[in-house]
Design a protein around this motif. Structure first.
Motif, mmCIF file in Angstrom:
data_model
loop_
_atom_site.group_PDB
_atom_site.id
_atom_site.type_symbol
_atom_site.label_atom_id
_atom_site.label_comp_id
_atom_site.label_asym_id
_atom_site.label_seq_id
_atom_site.Cartn_x
_atom_site.Cartn_y
_atom_site.Cartn_z
ATOM 1 N N VAL A 27 0.736 -1.932 -0.090
ATOM 2 C CA VAL A 27 0.075 0.080 0.139
ATOM 3 C C VAL A 27 0.651 0.973 -0.330
ATOM 4 O O VAL A 27 0.194 2.114 0.247
ATOM 5 N N ARG A 103 -6.529 5.256 2.194
ATOM 6 C CA ARG A 103 -7.829 4.793 1.219
ATOM 7 C C ARG A 103 -8.041 6.237 0.804
ATOM 8 O O ARG A 103 -7.976 5.677 -0.749
ATOM 9 N N LEU A 106 -4.975 5.836 -1.665
ATOM 10 C CA LEU A 106 -4.940 4.697 -2.469
ATOM 11 C C LEU A 106 -5.882 4.772 -3.877
ATOM 12 O O LEU A 106 -5.577 4.719 -4.898
ATOM 13 N N THR A 110 -5.179 3.971 -7.736
ATOM 14 C CA THR A 110 -5.861 3.215 -8.388
ATOM 15 C C THR A 110 -6.354 3.406 -9.609
ATOM 16 O O THR A 110 -6.741 3.766 -9.708
ATOM 17 N N LEU A 142 -9.187 -2.116 -2.118
ATOM 18 C CA LEU A 142 -8.239 -1.507 -2.671
ATOM 19 C C LEU A 142 -6.907 -1.663 -2.574
ATOM 20 O O LEU A 142 -5.874 -1.230 -4.053
ATOM 21 N N ALA A 143 -6.505 -2.244 -1.792
ATOM 22 C CA ALA A 143 -5.089 -2.771 -1.908
ATOM 23 C C ALA A 143 -4.284 -4.038 -2.890
ATOM 24 O O ALA A 143 -3.694 -3.001 -3.965
ATOM 25 N N PHE A 146 -4.576 -1.795 -6.243
ATOM 26 C CA PHE A 146 -3.948 -0.666 -6.134
ATOM 27 C C PHE A 146 -2.533 -1.380 -6.109
ATOM 28 O O PHE A 146 -0.951 -0.899 -7.153
#
Length: 216
Positions: A27, A103, A106, A110, A142-143, A146
């Motif tokens: 991240v 957050r 990201l 992303t 998201l992780a 990303f």
């Protein structure tokens, strides 16, 4: 009671430290920076210079520099709420305050196509009991989105950086063949020219500056 709180805090801190390497890779900007630097090193033809420890250390430093606004915002939020980390609830609240700026970072960096894919995949793969987290703001979605975005962009940058060095390799090889010096390894002649070009263009500075500015 005070000793129990101290012990609990120490255990949680150890767990957080254990997960820091994973967080640093998934991240932050570490993955893209490390991959681009490694690709540039390979393009130059100097496989061991700079050594891996230098590349990884520089990647960590730059990733920390880029992540500083996230850390500052999280720290100020915890400071304003007076969190003392003496209970599980306070650790949970600290985690929420840390995840909020992360957050935002990201989401900003992303690719929406990757985000949509992982969101759709989560809705299909996860059980019904976990569907409530299948939204675009979930760190679990998201992780990976990303990280995949960072990998894609890193190889795109690496490909573009490879082209001029590849051109030098082709030119040197063609000249050596034309001169009948086929026994001379092309890399022996090409590496000094590639290093000269890289130094003349102030390659390291421009490369690092460009990587940092991709997160503006």
């Amino acid at each position: 009671m005070q000793m129990a709180d101290t012990t609990f805090g120490a255990i949680v801190l150890l767990l957080i430290v254990g997960f820091l390497p994973i967080a640093a890779v998934t991240v932050t900007a570490f993955a893209k920076i490390a991959i681009v630097l490694a690709l540039v090193r390979n393009a130059l033809g100097i496989q061991q210079l700079p050594p891996n420890i230098i590349i990884y250390t520089l990647s960590v430093i730059l990733a920390g520099f880029i992540s500083m606004p996230i850390l500052t915002e999280a720290y100020n939020s915890m400071l304003n709420e007076g969190i003392n980390f003496n209970s599980l609830e306070e650790w949970q609240r600290a985690g929420e305050l840390t995840l909020e700026p992360l957050r935002k970072f990201l989401i900003q960096h992303t690719d929406q196509t990757q985000l949509a894919f992982f969101k759709a995949s989560a809705e299909k793969i996860w059980s019904n009991s976990a569907n409530y987290t299948a939204d675009e703001n979930s760190i679990a979605i998201l992780a990976p989105a990303f990280l995949l975005t960072e990998l894609t962009r890193a190889f795109e940058i690496g490909f573009l950086l490879y082209l001029p060095f590849l051109a030098i390799d082709i030119i040197v090889t063609t000249i050596l063949v034309a001169l009948g010096m086929m026994m001379v390894p092309p890399t022996t002649i090409a590496i000094p020219f590639k290093l000269m070009l890289f130094i003349f263009l102030d390659g390291w500075s421009k490369l690092i500056h460009g990587l940092v500015l991709t997160y503006v």
